[in-house]
Every structure is written in C-alpha cells, then in structure tokens.
Motif scaffolding. Structure first.
Motif, mmCIF file in Angstrom:
data_model
loop_
_atom_site.group_PDB
_atom_site.id
_atom_site.type_symbol
_atom_site.label_atom_id
_atom_site.label_comp_id
_atom_site.label_asym_id
_atom_site.label_seq_id
_atom_site.Cartn_x
_atom_site.Cartn_y
_atom_site.Cartn_z
ATOM 1 N N GLN A 163 0.882 -1.152 0.000
ATOM 2 C CA GLN A 163 0.000 0.000 0.000
ATOM 3 C C GLN A 163 0.927 1.211 0.000
ATOM 4 O O GLN A 163 1.593 1.492 0.992
ATOM 5 N N LEU A 187 0.590 -6.027 1.089
ATOM 6 C CA LEU A 187 -0.737 -6.579 0.826
ATOM 7 C C LEU A 187 -0.851 -8.023 1.284
ATOM 8 O O LEU A 187 0.093 -8.809 1.151
ATOM 9 N N ALA A 236 -5.003 -7.515 -6.685
ATOM 10 C CA ALA A 236 -4.193 -6.463 -7.292
ATOM 11 C C ALA A 236 -3.506 -6.950 -8.556
ATOM 12 O O ALA A 236 -3.454 -6.246 -9.570
ATOM 13 N N GLU A 241 -2.564 0.747 -4.151
ATOM 14 C CA GLU A 241 -1.798 -0.494 -4.232
ATOM 15 C C GLU A 241 -0.779 -0.388 -5.354
ATOM 16 O O GLU A 241 -1.084 0.087 -6.454
#
Length: 426
Positions: free
Chosen positions: A24, A75, A83, A35
């Motif tokens: 992040q 993440l 993502a 992201e």
C-alpha cells in the motif's frame, strides 16, 4: 454476536522491500498512492528511495524516505491476488489500445474480420476445460449479452462491437457433465432395465414391458401384429437377433450412427441426445433442436470417408473428396519442442491420416500431446494464406495410413502452399 474482523496488513521496513512486492504505497508524508508493485529499492546512509508502479498505471513513481526503517503495509495474499489480476487486466486493455494505435499508424494493413478471443485457460490451447468451462462461458455471456454457440468440442460466447468480435471460448470435448445416476426399475418378465425397454433399444414395444420368451428361445416385438421388427430408435436400422444360452435375444445390429435417445429437462442446458455409436453424447443444450443439429453434424462426419461434413470437405477446394486428409497444427508463444528446446511459434506440424479426426488423434498421441494451438485443414484458401507464412517443423504419418497415398496427399497439399523465405524462429 461476534463481529468478524479483517486482519491488518503486515508492515515491513522500507529498506527490506524487494522487487515484485506489492504494497500500500503510503509515502513518508502520509499520502496514499494506492496499491503498487515495488520495482526497485535503493537504501543509502539510513534513508531510502522506492520506485513503484501503482495498480492500473503504466508510469512508475518514486517516494523518498528519510528513515529507511519506516514501515509500509504489505498486501495480504487475498488483496495481492486481486491487485495482480487488476494489473494484468489493465495491461491487456493497454495492449489493445496500443494495437489500435499500431493499426492506425499502418494504413496499408487490412483491418477486416478482426476478432479478439479470450480463453478461460491462460494458454488458450488446453483441450478439455470440462463442464466447468461450459458453465463459466454461459455465466460470462449473461454479463455482456453474448451469443452462445456450443458444439461437441467447444463453446463460445460472442459479442459484436461494430465490425469487431469479442469471443470467449472454452474447449470441452468429453467434458460435459454426466447424466445423474438414477435407480432404474426392472421388468418382471425379463429383468431388463425399464428405461432401456422404453427407449426401444431392446427391440421391445416402446413404452411397454416385454412378452415372455417362447420355448424356442426367440423373442419378438410386435406392433398391432405387424411382423416388421421394431426399430431400436428413430432413424436407425431394424434390430436383428440370435439365440444364446438361456434363451435371451441378442442384439446383432451393426453399430451405426443414428439418434438412439434424447432427453429434455425443465431448465436451460438440460437437453441432449446420444448417438448409437456410443462415442457421441450431446448434452447441455437449451433445446432438443440444438442438440439434434450437432448430432446431425456428427453423423454426417462419421459416415464420411474423410471424417468431415460435406460443407467442411468442400471447403478443402482441390483436395475435396480425397483421402488421406492433411491437417496442419500451429503453436503459440511460449510453446517449446521439449526434445530440441526450440520455440515453436511461427512453426507447424503436418499430420496426414485417413480422416480429419485421425489427424487430431495422431497429434494428441505424439510428443506434442495437447501443447498446440489450432489446426488447419489443407486445401482451404484461409489455410494456404496463414500456413504459407510459417515454417514446417515436422511431418507425422498416422498409423494405418497407406504410405504411398500419404506421400501423394502430402505432395498435393504442399503444392497449394505459397512458399516464401521466412525468418528462422528462435
């Protein structure tokens, strides 16, 4: 009542980030850039610089940290998967836009019949995606109002955007769901399956139980005292029988191709038919008409010397009606000859066999197995146009093919190709 909590993402020091890590992207001033994938980290005398690419963007960004020990959120596995999928999707869409720019910059290139194809498999050439592939294509078609077409080998969902087609495809031969097993009643007289009796397969009067076997061991079926033997199914040959031990009537009808039975459910995708050959079942259709149409194609191809329907055979131009059949098999990016290590993109394998299905079976049985992309029937103008650009990699003569006829067929097919100098594939 307990409330489910989402675990906070793990945080690690900036200096310990590595290329490919998804974070992040929060800079030292607290600004959240969303992201992002880490491209490079440079630490020096207690400070650090991160080079990263935010999700959905093509240009990288950089953030400077005075303190290299400052932490940033990494993440979770679930968010990482989301993502990556979103980034890959954005990249594909960017590629399509770049392709449109390329066509615009090269006005001499033809743009007719452009077709974008999306496969449910990342390689796009895996043969059997099974019933799950069929169901997924139907689900996706509902999202964009796609036109669904299905046959015995693959299912597609197509949407026209102007003069361009977007197609989702799943190959599924032998991958349709099996019929549910239902406990069947047995005839009290002969002990045979009532479902088989009612289908007409056993030579009984359809819908009725059988008559007792006579003393001589012969059993007959009659309709209103008509001595004509009852056909085992619509359009099929009459059934013949002989005596065996125990006085049972044995079906000695030669194996043929005709509709032996059909079924219809209450919802979509619950209709199907079966061929008497036992090798072709067309299930998962919305209507019996759709399933029967595919069976008709199967019967036409199965009873043809070439294994092709009349229309498909005639499309081979000067090779129409001739046997054996020659088929070319192409390869895509990333496919490699495991024996030589050579990349196979821009190359093809030529297979000759008595029938078209024989060509495919020979290719599946070869060292390439299912690691190929598309097949092209020799003789078609579209085949000549495409295959002439590539380099032949290997010739396979299927077992059971007459060597002299195979050589003649290969020569006739090769004469149709326009051979031009082609750059050697790596």
């Amino acid at each position: 009542m307990t409330t489910q909590t989402v675990p906070e993402p793990e945080e690690i020091p900036v200096a310990k980030l590595t290329r490919g890590t998804w974070i992040q992207a929060i800079d030292e001033d607290g600004c959240d850039h969303g992201e992002a994938e880490v491209l490079h980290v440079e630490a020096y005398q207690g400070s650090a610089v991160i080079l990263y690419r935010p999700r959905g963007l093509s240009d990288p960004r950089a953030s400077f940290f005075d303190n290299a020990t400052q932490t940033v959120p990494v993440l979770s596995a679930e968010r990482l998967a989301e993502a990556k999928a979103a980034a890959e999707r954005a990249e594909r869409i960017a590629d399509i836009r770049a392709f449109a720019d390329f066509l615009e910059q090269h006005p001499a290139l033809p743009v007719t019949n452009i077709r974008m194809q999306a496969s449910l498999n990342p390689h796009g050439d895996v043969w059997n995606s099974g019933a799950e592939g069929v169901a997924e294509v139907r689900r996706l078609a509902g999202l964009f109002d796609g036109k669904v077409m299905q046959d015995n080998e693959h299912i597609t969902a197509t949407r026209e955007v102007g003069a361009t087609e977007y197609v989702i495809v799943a190959w599924h031969k032998a991958g349709r769901p099996a019929e549910p097993v239902v406990e069947d009643e047995r005839c009290e007289t002969c002990g045979e399956s009532m479902r088989e009796i009612q289908s007409g397969r056993l030579g009984h009067i359809p819908g009725e139980a059988c008559a007792p076997v006579d003393d001589l061991g012969f059993g007959y079926s009659r309709e209103q005292d008509d001595p004509t033997p009852v056909s085992p199914a619509r359009g099929g040959p009459v059934q013949t029988g002989g005596v065996v031990d125990g006085g049972q009537l044995v079906d000695e009808t030669p194996v043929g191709h005709y509709e032996v039975r059909g079924w219809k459910g209450d919802g979509p995708g619950e209709c199907g038919v079966e061929c008497a050959c036992g090798e072709a079942t067309f299930d998962g259709f919305d209507s019996l008409a759709e399933a029967s149409a595919q069976l008709a194609f199967h019967i036409e191809a199965a009873t043809s010397p070439t294994g092709l329907t009349k229309a498909a055979d005639e499309s081979r131009g000067p090779l129409a009606g001739t046997t054996p059949v020659v088929t070319y098999f192409s390869f895509g990016y990333g496919q490699i000859d495991r024996d030589s290590g050579r990349e196979l993109v821009g190359r093809y394998v030529t297979v000759v066999a008595p029938t078209y299905d024989g060509c495919r079976e020979a290719m599946f049985a070869s060292r390439y197995e299912n690691r190929w992309s598309f097949d092209y029937l020799a003789g078609r103008p579209s085949t000549t146009e495409v295959v002439s650009r590539w380099t032949e990699h290997e010739v396979i003569v299927a077992p059971g093919t007459d060597p002299a006829r195979a050589e003649a067929a290969l020569k006739a097919a090769a004469e149709l190709l326009v051979v031009e100098p082609v750059s050697e594939a790596r």
